[in-house]
Design a protein around this motif. Structure first.
Motif, PDB file in Angstrom:
ATOM      1  N   ASP A  20       0.865  -1.185   0.000  1.00 29.28           N
ATOM      2  CA  ASP A  20       0.000   0.000   0.000  1.00 29.28           C
ATOM      3  C   ASP A  20       0.898   1.230   0.000  1.00 29.28           C
ATOM      4  N   SER A  21       0.481   2.253  -0.738  1.00 26.79           N
ATOM      5  CA  SER A  21       1.294   3.443  -0.931  1.00 26.79           C
ATOM      6  C   SER A  21       1.481   4.208   0.363  1.00 26.79           C
ATOM      7  N   VAL A  22       2.568   4.967   0.428  1.00 20.73           N
ATOM      8  CA  VAL A  22       2.867   5.795   1.594  1.00 20.73           C
ATOM      9  C   VAL A  22       2.757   7.268   1.205  1.00 20.73           C
ATOM     10  N   PHE A  23       2.378   8.100   2.180  1.00 22.66           N
ATOM     11  CA  PHE A  23       2.052   9.497   1.919  1.00 22.66           C
ATOM     12  C   PHE A  23       2.676  10.412   2.970  1.00 22.66           C
ATOM     13  N   VAL A  24       2.760  11.693   2.632  1.00 22.36           N
ATOM     14  CA  VAL A  24       2.911  12.747   3.624  1.00 22.36           C
ATOM     15  C   VAL A  24       1.574  13.480   3.651  1.00 22.36           C
ATOM     16  N   ARG A  25       1.060  13.711   4.852  1.00 24.19           N
ATOM     17  CA  ARG A  25      -0.221  14.385   5.039  1.00 24.19           C
ATOM     18  C   ARG A  25      -0.006  15.647   5.867  1.00 24.19           C
ATOM     19  N   VAL A  26      -0.733  16.690   5.516  1.00 25.14           N
ATOM     20  CA  VAL A  26      -0.646  17.947   6.247  1.00 25.14           C
ATOM     21  C   VAL A  26      -2.050  18.452   6.528  1.00 25.14           C
ATOM     22  N   LEU A  27      -2.280  18.838   7.778  1.00 29.09           N
ATOM     23  CA  LEU A  27      -3.521  19.491   8.168  1.00 29.09           C
ATOM     24  C   LEU A  27      -3.168  20.916   8.593  1.00 29.09           C
ATOM     25  N   ALA A  28      -3.758  21.909   7.917  1.00 30.28           N
ATOM     26  CA  ALA A  28      -3.480  23.320   8.201  1.00 30.28           C
ATOM     27  C   ALA A  28      -4.617  23.915   9.017  1.00 30.28           C
ATOM     28  N   LEU A  29      -4.248  24.638  10.068  1.00 30.68           N
ATOM     29  CA  LEU A  29      -5.228  25.316  10.914  1.00 30.68           C
ATOM     30  C   LEU A  29      -4.835  26.789  10.986  1.00 30.68           C
ATOM     31  N   LYS A  30      -5.734  27.639  10.543  1.00 26.29           N
ATOM     32  CA  LYS A  30      -5.429  29.076  10.410  1.00 26.29           C
ATOM     33  C   LYS A  30      -6.432  29.907  11.198  1.00 26.29           C
ATOM     34  N   ASN A  31      -5.934  30.931  11.897  1.00 23.57           N
ATOM     35  CA  ASN A  31      -6.822  31.966  12.403  1.00 23.57           C
ATOM     36  C   ASN A  31      -6.424  33.288  11.763  1.00 23.57           C
ATOM     37  N   SER A  32      -6.899  34.387  12.271  1.00 22.65           N
ATOM     38  CA  SER A  32      -6.670  35.661  11.596  1.00 22.65           C
ATOM     39  C   SER A  32      -5.212  36.098  11.617  1.00 22.65           C
ATOM     40  N   GLN A  33      -4.394  35.487  12.502  1.00 23.92           N
ATOM     41  CA  GLN A  33      -3.018  35.951  12.666  1.00 23.92           C
ATOM     42  C   GLN A  33      -1.945  34.902  12.432  1.00 23.92           C
ATOM     43  N   ASP A  34      -2.318  33.639  12.435  1.00 28.66           N
ATOM     44  CA  ASP A  34      -1.297  32.599  12.392  1.00 28.66           C
ATOM     45  C   ASP A  34      -1.835  31.354  11.703  1.00 28.66           C
ATOM     46  N   THR A  35      -0.901  30.507  11.222  1.00 33.93           N
ATOM     47  CA  THR A  35      -1.256  29.221  10.630  1.00 33.93           C
ATOM     48  C   THR A  35      -0.328  28.150  11.176  1.00 33.93           C
ATOM     49  N   VAL A  36      -0.919  27.043  11.599  1.00 32.52           N
ATOM     50  CA  VAL A  36      -0.148  25.889  12.065  1.00 32.52           C
ATOM     51  C   VAL A  36      -0.315  24.762  11.054  1.00 32.52           C
ATOM     52  N   LYS A  76     -16.482  14.594  22.198  1.00 33.53           N
ATOM     53  CA  LYS A  76     -15.552  15.686  21.882  1.00 33.53           C
ATOM     54  C   LYS A  76     -15.952  16.987  22.580  1.00 33.53           C
ATOM     55  N   ARG A  77     -14.907  17.789  22.888  1.00 32.60           N
ATOM     56  CA  ARG A  77     -15.093  19.089  23.527  1.00 32.60           C
ATOM     57  C   ARG A  77     -14.543  20.169  22.603  1.00 32.60           C
ATOM     58  N   GLU A  78     -15.404  21.102  22.212  1.00 36.94           N
ATOM     59  CA  GLU A  78     -14.975  22.138  21.273  1.00 36.94           C
ATOM     60  C   GLU A  78     -13.942  23.057  21.915  1.00 36.94           C
ATOM     61  N   LEU A  79     -12.954  23.441  21.125  1.00 36.24           N
ATOM     62  CA  LEU A  79     -11.845  24.254  21.613  1.00 36.24           C
ATOM     63  C   LEU A  79     -12.017  25.717  21.217  1.00 36.24           C
ATOM     64  N   GLN A  80     -11.488  26.588  22.057  1.00 37.46           N
ATOM     65  CA  GLN A  80     -11.499  28.012  21.747  1.00 37.46           C
ATOM     66  C   GLN A  80     -10.595  28.302  20.553  1.00 37.46           C
ATOM     67  N   ASN A  81     -10.883  29.417  19.867  1.00 35.32           N
ATOM     68  CA  ASN A  81     -10.122  29.770  18.665  1.00 35.32           C
ATOM     69  C   ASN A  81      -8.828  30.500  19.019  1.00 35.32           C
ATOM     70  N   ILE A 115      -3.818  24.512  20.908  1.00 39.52           N
ATOM     71  CA  ILE A 115      -5.095  24.887  20.298  1.00 39.52           C
ATOM     72  C   ILE A 115      -6.118  24.920  21.418  1.00 39.52           C
ATOM     73  N   GLY A 116      -6.623  26.112  21.744  1.00 45.83           N
ATOM     74  CA  GLY A 116      -7.493  26.216  22.900  1.00 45.83           C
ATOM     75  C   GLY A 116      -6.776  25.698  24.130  1.00 45.83           C
ATOM     76  N   LYS A 117      -7.395  24.726  24.826  1.00 41.15           N
ATOM     77  CA  LYS A 117      -6.777  24.138  26.021  1.00 41.15           C
ATOM     78  C   LYS A 117      -6.069  22.808  25.739  1.00 41.15           C
ATOM     79  N   THR A 118      -5.863  22.518  24.473  1.00 40.15           N
ATOM     80  CA  THR A 118      -5.137  21.304  24.114  1.00 40.15           C
ATOM     81  C   THR A 118      -3.705  21.656  23.747  1.00 40.15           C
ATOM     82  N   LEU A 119      -2.758  21.062  24.469  1.00 43.47           N
ATOM     83  CA  LEU A 119      -1.334  21.298  24.242  1.00 43.47           C
ATOM     84  C   LEU A 119      -0.735  20.070  23.572  1.00 43.47           C
TER      85      LEU A 119
END
Length: 442
Positions: A89-105, A309-314, A359-363
């Motif tokens: 089975d093929s191998v990949f690099v995956r990226v999840l981007a999370l952006k707010n008004s000032q920064d992107t992770v 799940k518990r929703e996190l602050q922005n 992200i919010g209260k998740t470190l």
């Protein structure tokens, strides 16, 4: 006879000089009395973490990194760099981007043994071209032991990843940069939640010690966009070693089937980051290797629950901090280790850092090692007492071997002997770092 004795004496003398020059006694100074511990405490006081706010947008991408031609495999030294025979089975690099008004992770994970430090060095200028700072990229790997090699540019790297090919290093950096860029091309407003599940049936302490502990939590983030699409980031402690060293096929191991199953039923995108995998192994049930992979994935999937799940602050915090370290001290016996110059020759010499993503209260702390699941149990409880949900991921783009509980240091185990590269009481040192960072962000 005299000539022989003279030559033999010179030979013994040379061996003695080489031994003295390359071997030293292990320093067992209490961790709190060491220079690197004191330097860390000084550095901690000067660290300023910037928190940004604003509505979240979420994007994702994956790029195929499967080799087009046969090459060495990475994962088990016993393979001796032998080439893979097929692609299961093929191998990949995956990226999840999370952006707010000032920064992107950018949360990046590759279907590889580790994220090689030399590949990160090649990636830096490519990210700068996109005006992206390395501090905003959170690296990890699925830690499959059945991916491709060729990227190890040190003697030890060649042992675990086969013959070094600089083209592999360059192509990986380019594909990582491509995945990062593509992840921001489909940003859509959305929310992020934290979720915990417990799976005691698919994980074991692999050390074979009577006092072994198990971190059985599946820690995950759940992303839901306003267009209805959903994604999840999943971490778990069971090593991706269901496939053994005699399997010469490229594969993502059980995280691959886990993500494929989720993406065919519940999610539009999934990304798996190896959690605190040190000392933690999978439960291998099945008639052959790939049947065991399927059963391991099914077991984790059965316990994965997104309903709590518990929703996190922005809010976002993103930084990486170079760590003061003891000098390298790769053990060759209970009391003796290689001198630092020998270590650097054999293993390479790259900076050691910890990656901070909050992200919010998740470190989420990205560690430069196989971080022990045994240590994670106490650290998780410590963070919870500070109202922080803690995720620790391994393989953050630098690598210093295994960080294990210090009670194991003199037990002659593979993780705490052969793969313990930075001396005495590193479990206590890194546990202190985690607790200090929890206190810093709370």
């Amino acid at each position: 006879m005299r000539k022989f004795l003279k030559i033999f004496s010179y030979f013994i003398l040379i061996l003695a000089v080489l031994g003295f020059a390359s071997i030293e006694k292990i320093d067992r100074t209490d961790i709190k009395q060491t220079e690197h511990f004191k330097q860390w405490k000084e550095l901690l006081r000067s660290i300023k973490l910037k928190e940004t706010t604003g509505d979240f947008s979420v994007g994702w991408a994956k790029v195929n990194i499967t080799p087009l031609v046969p090459g060495p495999m990475a994962g088990y030294g016993s393979r001796k760099g032998k080439e893979f025979e097929a692609v299961h089975d093929s191998v990949f690099v995956r990226v999840l981007a999370l952006k707010n008004s000032q920064d992107t992770v950018y949360l990046l994970s590759a279907d590889m043994l580790i994220i090689p430090p030399n590949v990160v060095e090649k990636l830096k200028p490519l990210l700068r071209q996109q005006r992206i700072s390395l501090r905003n990229v959170h690296f990890s790997a699925t830690h499959t032991h059945n991916s491709f090699g060729g990227w190890g540019n040190s003697l030890t790297g060649r042992l675990f990843a086969g013959s070094y090919d600089p083209n592999v290093e360059v192509e990986l950096a380019q594909k990582f940069a491509l995945a990062v860029r593509k992840s921001t091309q489909n940003l859509v407003s959305g929310s992020v939640s934290y979720n915990e599940s417990v799976d005691k049936e698919d994980i074991r302490n692999r050390l074979g010690v009577v006092d072994g502990k198990i971190d059985s939590e599946i820690r995950s983030l759940f992303f839901e966009r306003i267009d209805g699409s959903k994604a999840s980031l999943i971490t778990y402690g069971a090593h991706s070693t269901v496939l053994n060293s005699k399997t010469f096929q490229i594969s993502r191991d059980y995280p691959g089937i886990l993500l494929d199953s989720l993406e065919s039923s519940k999610l539009n995108f999934g990304i798996y980051l190896a959690g605190a995998v040190g000392s933690m192994g999978p439960i291998e049930k099945g008639v052959d290797d790939f049947d065991e992979v399927k059963n391991q994935a099914k077991g984790v999937l059965k316990h994965l629950d997104f309903t709590q799940k518990r929703e996190l602050q922005n809010t976002l915090v993103s930084e990486y901090i170079q760590l003061p370290m003891n000098h390298p001290s790769a053990r060759i016996s209970k009391d003796y280790a290689l001198r630092p110059w020998v270590f650097k020759y054999l293993f390479g010499d790259y900076p050691t850092y910890v990656k901070i993503t909050k992200i919010g209260k998740t470190l989420i702390l990205g560690m430069p090692c196989d971080f022990s699941g045994e240590l994670m149990i106490e650290l998780d409880a410590y963070a919870k007492a500070q109202d922080i949900d803690l995720i620790i991921t391994s393989f953050n783009g630098s690598y210093i071997g295994y960080i294990t509980d210090d009670r194991l240091y003199d037990r002659g185990l593979y993780e705490s002997s052969t793969m313990s590269w930075y001396g005495y009481q590193n479990g206590a040192y890194f546990s202190e770092i985690v607790k200090d960072l929890v206190d810093k962000v709370k």
